[in-house]
Design an enzyme around this catalytic site. Sequence first.
Site, PDB file in Angstrom:
ATOM      1  N   HIS A 144      -3.213  -5.762 -10.057  1.00 25.77           N
ATOM      2  CA  HIS A 144      -4.259  -4.767  -9.802  1.00 25.77           C
ATOM      3  C   HIS A 144      -5.625  -5.389 -10.119  1.00 25.77           C
ATOM      4  CE1 HIS A 144      -5.926  -0.790  -9.262  1.00 25.77           C
ATOM      5  NE2 HIS A 144      -6.610  -0.952 -10.372  1.00 25.77           N
ATOM      6  N   LEU A 176       5.933   3.519  -4.552  1.00 30.58           N
ATOM      7  CA  LEU A 176       7.399   3.478  -4.570  1.00 30.58           C
ATOM      8  C   LEU A 176       7.951   4.765  -5.189  1.00 30.58           C
ATOM      9  CD1 LEU A 176       7.657  -0.217  -5.755  1.00 30.58           C
ATOM     10  CD2 LEU A 176       8.256   0.653  -3.479  1.00 30.58           C
ATOM     11  N   MET A 187       0.799  -1.223   0.000  1.00 27.96           N
ATOM     12  CA  MET A 187       0.000   0.000   0.000  1.00 27.96           C
ATOM     13  C   MET A 187       0.836   1.280   0.000  1.00 27.96           C
ATOM     14  SD  MET A 187      -2.867  -1.269  -0.369  1.00 27.96           S
ATOM     15  CE  MET A 187      -3.969   0.133  -0.186  1.00 27.96           C
TER      16      MET A 187
HETATM   17  C1  GRF Z   1      -5.512  -7.541  -4.388  1.00 34.54           C
HETATM   18  O1  GRF Z   1      -6.828  -7.339  -4.812  1.00 34.54           O
HETATM   19  C2  GRF Z   1      -4.538  -6.921  -5.348  1.00 34.54           C
HETATM   20  O2  GRF Z   1      -4.992  -6.935  -6.665  1.00 34.54           O
HETATM   21  C3  GRF Z   1      -4.457  -5.501  -4.856  1.00 34.54           C
HETATM   22  O3  GRF Z   1      -4.513  -5.591  -3.456  1.00 34.54           O
HETATM   23  C4  GRF Z   1      -5.197  -6.793  -3.100  1.00 34.54           C
HETATM   24  C5  GRF Z   1      -4.275  -7.561  -2.214  1.00 34.54           C
HETATM   25  O4  GRF Z   1      -4.896  -8.710  -1.691  1.00 34.54           O
HETATM   26  N1  GRF Z   1      -3.268  -4.842  -5.339  1.00 34.54           N
HETATM   27  P1  GRF Z   1      -4.011  -9.790  -0.942  1.00 34.54           P
HETATM   28  O5  GRF Z   1      -3.291  -9.057   0.192  1.00 34.54           O
HETATM   29  O6  GRF Z   1      -3.055 -10.371  -1.924  1.00 34.54           O
HETATM   30  O7  GRF Z   1      -4.990 -10.793  -0.418  1.00 34.54           O
END
Ligand code: GRF
Length: 221
Positions: free
Chosen positions: A114, A98, A95
Site C-alpha cells: 500500500h 477479497l 483492485m
Molecule cells: C502501487 O502504488 C501499490 O502500492 C498499490 O497499487 C499500485 C500498483 O502499482 N496497491 P503497480 O501496478 O504495481 O505499478
Amino acid sequence: MRANGPLRLGVLASGRGSNLEAILAATTRPDFPARVAVVVSDREQAQALERARRRGVTALWLNPKDFGDRAAYDAGLGRVLDEHRVGLVCLAGFMRILTPGFVRAYAGRILNIHPALLPAFPGLHAQRQALEHGVRVAGATVHFVDEGIDTGPIVLQASVPVHPDDTEESLSARILVEEHRLYPEAIRLFAEGRLQIAGRKVVVRAAGRPGAGAPASEASL
Ligand code: GRF
C-alpha cells in the site's frame, strides 16, 4: 533455500504491474527463495499480464463477468492458485476486495503493498490523501491481508519526504521506488520462514536464528 524448493508465488494485479516487475526481477535471481508460479488479473488489458508473459510466466485473465458473484470469483481464484500450488499470494495493485472466505482460506499467506504509512490513508488514492492532509512524511507498507481494507499486520514500512511542490505524480514516483525495494524483501522474509504474526504485530526472526525475533519495525533492512 527451502527443503521443498522455492516458495511458489501467485501475484494478483489489475494494472501497470511495476511491483510485479520488481518481484519478477528479484525472484529470477538464483539465490532468491521464491518464484512466481502464476499471475492473475481481473482485467484483460492489464500491463501486468504482458509483463509476466514477456518473462515466460503463466499469466491468466479471470473475467469477473464469468462468475455469478464475488464469492464465486474468489473461489475461481482459489482454484487457479491451488492448481499452481501457490504458497503465498501477493496483491500488487489488485483492485478487488477479497471476500472473507478467500482471506480465511489463505490466512497468513496473503501480502499486500500500500502506498502510505498505514494505518494512515488506507483505501484508494493514498498519495492524494497524504498530500491533501499536509503530511511531511509519506511512504509504503507491506502488510498481511485480513478481512479489512489495508488493516492487516504490518510487515515492513519505508518512509519518504514530502516536498512542498510535490504533485500526486511526483510523490507516487518517490514512494514507488520504496515499494519496489520493500515488496521483494518482505517476500524473502516470508519465504525464509522468518515472519510470525503475533496479534497485530509481525515478528521478524533474525536470519538463521529460528525462534529469536524482534518486531518488524525494529528489524534492520
Ligand atoms: C502501487 O502504488 C501499490 O502500492 C498499490 O497499487 C499500485 C500498483 O502499482 N496497491 P503497480 O501496478 O504495481 O505499478
